[in-house]
Design an enzyme around this catalytic site. Structure first.
Site, PDB file in Angstrom:
ATOM      1  N   HIS A   1       0.811  -1.217   0.000  1.00  0.00           N
ATOM      2  CA  HIS A   1       0.000   0.000   0.000  1.00  0.00           C
ATOM      3  C   HIS A   1       0.850   1.275   0.000  1.00  0.00           C
ATOM      4  CE1 HIS A   1      -3.611   2.126  -0.493  1.00  0.00           C
ATOM      5  NE2 HIS A   1      -3.225   2.951   0.440  1.00  0.00           N
TER       6      HIS A   1
ATOM      7  N   TYR B   1       1.738   5.109  -2.680  1.00  0.00           N
ATOM      8  CA  TYR B   1       2.014   6.528  -2.375  1.00  0.00           C
ATOM      9  C   TYR B   1       3.431   6.915  -2.782  1.00  0.00           C
ATOM     10  CZ  TYR B   1      -2.416   6.103  -0.155  1.00  0.00           C
ATOM     11  OH  TYR B   1      -3.745   5.855   0.042  1.00  0.00           O
TER      12      TYR B   1
ATOM     13  N   HIS C   1      -9.485   0.534 -11.026  1.00  0.00           N
ATOM     14  CA  HIS C   1      -9.057   1.496  -9.997  1.00  0.00           C
ATOM     15  C   HIS C   1      -7.577   1.846 -10.167  1.00  0.00           C
ATOM     16  CE1 HIS C   1      -8.167   3.262  -6.084  1.00  0.00           C
ATOM     17  NE2 HIS C   1      -7.336   2.272  -5.806  1.00  0.00           N
ATOM     18  N   PHE C   2      -6.739   0.816 -10.346  1.00  0.00           N
ATOM     19  CA  PHE C   2      -5.322   1.206 -10.381  1.00  0.00           C
ATOM     20  C   PHE C   2      -4.895   1.762 -11.734  1.00  0.00           C
ATOM     21  CE2 PHE C   2      -4.417  -3.556 -10.447  1.00  0.00           C
ATOM     22  CZ  PHE C   2      -3.787  -3.625 -11.672  1.00  0.00           C
ATOM     23  N   HIS C   3      -5.732   1.545 -12.750  1.00  0.00           N
ATOM     24  CA  HIS C   3      -5.371   2.230 -13.999  1.00  0.00           C
ATOM     25  C   HIS C   3      -5.734   3.710 -13.962  1.00  0.00           C
ATOM     26  CE1 HIS C   3      -4.350  -1.731 -15.597  1.00  0.00           C
ATOM     27  NE2 HIS C   3      -3.616  -1.044 -16.463  1.00  0.00           N
TER      28      HIS C   3
ATOM     29  N   ARG D   1     -10.402 -10.479 -12.116  1.00  0.00           N
ATOM     30  CA  ARG D   1      -9.087  -9.964 -12.500  1.00  0.00           C
ATOM     31  C   ARG D   1      -8.084 -11.107 -12.423  1.00  0.00           C
ATOM     32  NH1 ARG D   1      -6.089  -6.982  -7.440  1.00  0.00           N
ATOM     33  NH2 ARG D   1      -4.515  -6.791  -9.047  1.00  0.00           N
ATOM     34  N   ARG D   2      -6.864 -10.844 -12.866  1.00  0.00           N
ATOM     35  CA  ARG D   2      -5.781 -11.830 -12.844  1.00  0.00           C
ATOM     36  C   ARG D   2      -6.205 -13.134 -13.542  1.00  0.00           C
ATOM     37  NH1 ARG D   2      -5.202 -10.818  -6.625  1.00  0.00           N
ATOM     38  NH2 ARG D   2      -3.549  -9.262  -6.531  1.00  0.00           N
TER      39      ARG D   2
END
Ligand code: HAS
Length: 543
Positions: free
Chosen positions: A217, A221, A368-370, A433-434
């Site tokens: 996590h 950041y 979300h992470f894209h 996913r994955r």
């Protein structure tokens, strides 16, 4: 100006990062084409193999190299030339990182490390893959030493003075990185390497995932904060305004050190073997880590409004018109910010325990992470590259190049919007996913996913075009654009001449609080995972 001895250091990192971006991005398109069943892969490559390379090259390698390249340039610009000793450490870091990368990619290409970028046990890669990861991380320790030593050197030479904001932010980002990597280093050294070498037969799976997410996590950041550095320090100068508050900016970065680490369980909310009470505590801390992003949003709006009013724009939103919309240095960062509004809201959904049950392990998370790393962060990085490369090469970003760069940014925005919207929507109906593709034995819910998969492939195609265009523009900016002096924009804060509270630079205090929070959030559950482990697992290779 960035000192000419440091120019090469910064450029080598950034160029290597762009090679990783190019290869990793191309693999991304292949994935969308395989998922939508438009192609089958040649040369006996399999989907999971390219997915691993895509994740490692983009999430771990591209980001890390670009971030250090950017930091070196900014530190040199704001604190002066690196001493030769520190520069040497930075170069050692560079070589270790690149050797680690090459070794890791070779292992993936040999199909000996098809374990995805999160390398979840009980999937087991070749020991060389884990050694490659270790080299990458050790490389960053040399790099971190160079940055911190340079910052300390400046403080010693300028006693009692406020440190340059850019350098302060770089050090905060590195402190976060150093504390965070302890988790992944422990997992790689004490669990994965001995297990993959056959020295231990079984691995404690829950412990390995817990150590990974302790790192995983704050890792996000580590990607985000350099983008925030550009938002806080560079953007206000580009728009002809001021940094709203130097102290607020420093505090936001310090809050990331406190709250970004003791929250890894929000990636493991569905993981058995961790009690709900500890997950609950870490979810609360996750909500605390949203605060510095909200402070950043406030600060950005304030900078925009102040700049607009200074130029004479009136009314509640009049200042909006006064922003330099055609300047790629601004537009790229602004679109990144705009993406971060839904992306942040998505993060809050993910962190909400019950809603996490709906989206966990669906392609919603990939969406979300894209839009976080793949839009907010990377668009800001594109924008940085458009002024930093000519600055380092003694050339200028001409009007024509600026327009082409704007086009590239817009192409990226459209591609990312289409792809990630399709990921979010189909994730909500359970698209996993994955996973290469799944029709759940012809279940009717899965039958809707085909059009979403096609949309992802369309978005992915636009993204690859955008990467091609970016690389061409960067080569031109480095090689053929007119010679001259492109600015390295560093903003001035409204409270520049006010003394910032000494507390803000009391690193021992902040690091102490961060460690206390980590101990509170992790000690008991980790002891529990070690003392009452689930049966250990041998390694599996399903590929
Ligand atoms: Fe996340 C999963 C929660 C932020 C990346 N995240 C992931 C994964 C990645 C990732 C890579 O709680 C997948 C890992 C994997 O492989 O499994 N995430 C959050 C939360 C935040 C958050 C609460 N994530 C990020 C950032 C990332 C990133 C940043 C990369 C850079 N995430 C989660 C959770 C999961 C997760 C769960 C696990 C899901 C699961 O079940 O597996 C927060 O930090 C977000 C706070 C952000 C805001 C937005 C502030 C807005 C700003 C812009 C202002 C705009 C302006 C412009 C000024 C509150 C600062 C004006 C514009 C106009 C249009 C007017």
């Amino acid at each position: 100006m960035v000192n000419e001895n440091d120019v090469k250091l910064s450029l080598y990192h950034i160029y290597a990062a762009f090679v990783a971006l190019f290869i990793g991005g191309s693999l991304g398109l292949l994935q969308t084409l395989v998922r939508s069943e438009s192609i089958t892969l040649p040369f006996k490559l399999n989907y999971y193999q390219i997915l691993t390379a895509h994740g490692v090259l983009l999430a771990l390698v591209f980001t890390t190299l670009f971030i250090f390249g950017f930091m070196y340039a900014g530190i040199s610009r704001t604190t002066g030339e690196f001493t030769s000793h520190r520069r040497k450490a930075a170069w050692i870091g560079y070589f270790l990182m690149t050797i680690g990368t090459v070794l890791g990619v070779v292992m993936i290409l040999m199909n000996k490390a098809t374990v995805l970028y999160t390398f979840y046990a009980p999937l087991q890669a070749s020991p060389l893959f884990y050694i490659a990861l270790a080299l990458l991380i050790v490389g960053t320790y040399f790099a971190s030493y160079a940055v911190i030593a340079q910052y300390n050197g400046w403080r010693k030479a300028n006693p009692g003075q406020k440190t340059p904001l850019f350098a302060f932010m770089a050090v905060a980002t590195i402190v976060l990185w150093l504390i965070a990597t302890l988790g992944v280093v422990a997992a790689v050294l004490f669990q994965f390497i001995p297990w993959s070498l056959g020295w231990s037969e079984e691995i404690n799976v829950t412990l390995s995932r817990t150590l990974f997410w302790y790192f995983g996590h704050p890792l996000v950041y580590f990607w985000l904060l350099p983008a925030y550095m550009a938002w806080y320090v560079v953007v206000p100068k580009v728009i002809g305004g001021k940094i709203f508050s130097d102290s607020l900016a420093r505090l936001a970065f310090l809050l990331f050190i406190l709250f970004s680490i003791p929250v890894g369980f929000h990636h493991q909310l569905t993981e058995p073997g961790i009690s709900e009470a500890w997950k609950f505590l870490q979810v609360i801390l996750t909500f605390a880590v949203i605060l510095p992003s909200l402070m950043t949003a406030f600060s950005m709006f304030a900078s925009f409004e102040l700049a607009g009013r200074e130029k004479g724009y009136k009314g509640v939103f009049g200042w909006f018109k006064g922003l330099p919309w055609s300047d790629v240095r601004f537009l790229s960062a602004f679109i990144g910010m705009a993406f971060f509004i839904p992306a942040g809201a998505g993060g809050i959904i993910n962190a909400s325990h019950q809603m996490n049950q709906v989206i966990h392990n669906t392609i919603w998370v990939t969406g979300h992470f894209h839009i976080t790393i793949g839009a907010t962060v990377i668009l800001t990085f594109f924008g940085i590259a458009y002024w930093l490369i000519p600055h380092l090469k003694g050339r200028v970003l001409t009007k024509r190049m600026n327009s082409l760069a704007n086009f590239q940014i817009v192409l990226w925005t459209i591609g990312m919007f289409i792809m990630s919207a399709a990921m979010h929507f189909s994730g909500l109906s359970g698209n996993p996913r994955r996973t290469q593709n799944s029709d759940y034995n012809g279940h009717e819910v899965a039958s809707q996913w085909g059009s979403y998969e096609t949309a992802m492939a369309v978005g992915g195609t636009l993204l690859l075009f955008s990467i091609f265009m970016f690389i061409i523009l960067i080569i031109r900016l480095a090689k053929t654009e007119p010679l001259g002096q492109e600015e390295f924009p560093i903003g001035v804060a409204l409270d520049e001449n006010t003394k910032s509270p000494k507390l803000l630079e009391n690193w021992k205090l902040w690091i102490g609080i961060a460690i206390a929070l980590i101990l509170i959030a992790y000690t008991i559950p980790v002891f529990d995972i070690i003392q009452n482990p689930a049966p250990g697992s041998p390694g599996y290779k399903f590929w």
